[in-house]
Motif scaffolding. Structure first.
Motif, short mmCIF file in Angstrom:
data_model
loop_
_atom_site.label_atom_id
_atom_site.label_comp_id
_atom_site.label_asym_id
_atom_site.label_seq_id
_atom_site.Cartn_x
_atom_site.Cartn_y
_atom_site.Cartn_z
N PRO A 79 33.85 -15.60 -21.90
CA PRO A 79 34.35 -16.44 -20.81
C PRO A 79 33.25 -17.30 -20.18
CG PRO A 79 34.79 -14.10 -20.39
CD PRO A 79 33.98 -14.18 -21.63
N TYR A 103 30.82 -23.60 -25.75
CA TYR A 103 32.13 -24.15 -26.09
C TYR A 103 32.87 -23.34 -27.16
CZ TYR A 103 31.58 -28.49 -23.45
OH TYR A 103 31.44 -29.41 -22.44
N SER A 104 32.20 -22.36 -27.76
CA SER A 104 32.77 -21.62 -28.89
C SER A 104 33.87 -20.63 -28.50
CB SER A 104 31.67 -20.85 -29.62
OG SER A 104 31.21 -19.77 -28.82
N LYS A 105 34.04 -20.37 -27.22
CA LYS A 105 35.05 -19.44 -26.70
C LYS A 105 34.82 -18.02 -27.20
CE LYS A 105 38.59 -22.86 -25.89
NZ LYS A 105 39.98 -23.20 -25.98
N GLN A 106 33.56 -17.65 -27.42
CA GLN A 106 33.24 -16.29 -27.82
C GLN A 106 33.12 -15.37 -26.61
OE1 GLN A 106 30.24 -15.77 -30.85
NE2 GLN A 106 30.42 -17.93 -31.39
N TRP A 159 27.82 -9.49 -24.81
CA TRP A 159 28.13 -10.27 -26.01
C TRP A 159 26.96 -10.22 -26.99
CZ3 TRP A 159 25.77 -14.66 -27.99
CH2 TRP A 159 26.43 -15.27 -29.05
N TYR A 173 34.98 -10.82 -27.06
CA TYR A 173 35.91 -11.20 -26.00
C TYR A 173 36.98 -12.11 -26.59
CZ TYR A 173 32.54 -9.47 -22.64
OH TYR A 173 31.71 -8.67 -21.91
N ARG A 174 38.18 -12.05 -26.01
CA ARG A 174 39.25 -12.97 -26.40
C ARG A 174 39.39 -13.99 -25.29
NH1 ARG A 174 43.36 -11.00 -30.28
NH2 ARG A 174 42.47 -9.13 -31.17
N VAL A 175 39.10 -15.23 -25.62
CA VAL A 175 39.19 -16.31 -24.64
C VAL A 175 40.15 -17.35 -25.18
CG1 VAL A 175 37.90 -18.06 -23.38
CG2 VAL A 175 36.80 -15.89 -23.96
N ARG A 176 41.05 -17.81 -24.32
CA ARG A 176 42.03 -18.83 -24.75
C ARG A 176 41.43 -20.20 -24.70
NH1 ARG A 176 47.43 -16.91 -21.70
NH2 ARG A 176 47.01 -14.73 -21.93
#
Length: 69
Positions: free
Chosen positions: A42, A37-40, A60, A66-69
């Protein structure tokens, strides 16, 4: 950790679930869900299952961001 990654690859898995991440990292279930859930990186949610591509997770772990929205 490398042995666990090799095990997932030998099983023919492309996507890792929470149990795989627990086995690869040695963390517990709650921490594994927090990581997903941390959006680190996808994550795909299919039904109630959270999945991450094995190559993305390996990158990772090696330090790629990574950039996750």
């Amino acid at each position: 950790m490398v042995k666990a990654a090799a095990t997932a690859k030998s099983e023919g898995k492309v996507m890792l679930d929470v149990k795989d991440i627990m086995r690869l990292t040695g963390i517990g279930r709650d921490k594994a869900y927090c990581l997903l859930y941390s959006k680190q990186f996808p994550v795909k949610i299919i039904g109630r299952k959270m999945l991450v591509h094995q190559d993305i997770f390996d990158q990772w772990l090696k330090g790629k961001e990574y950039r996750v929205r």
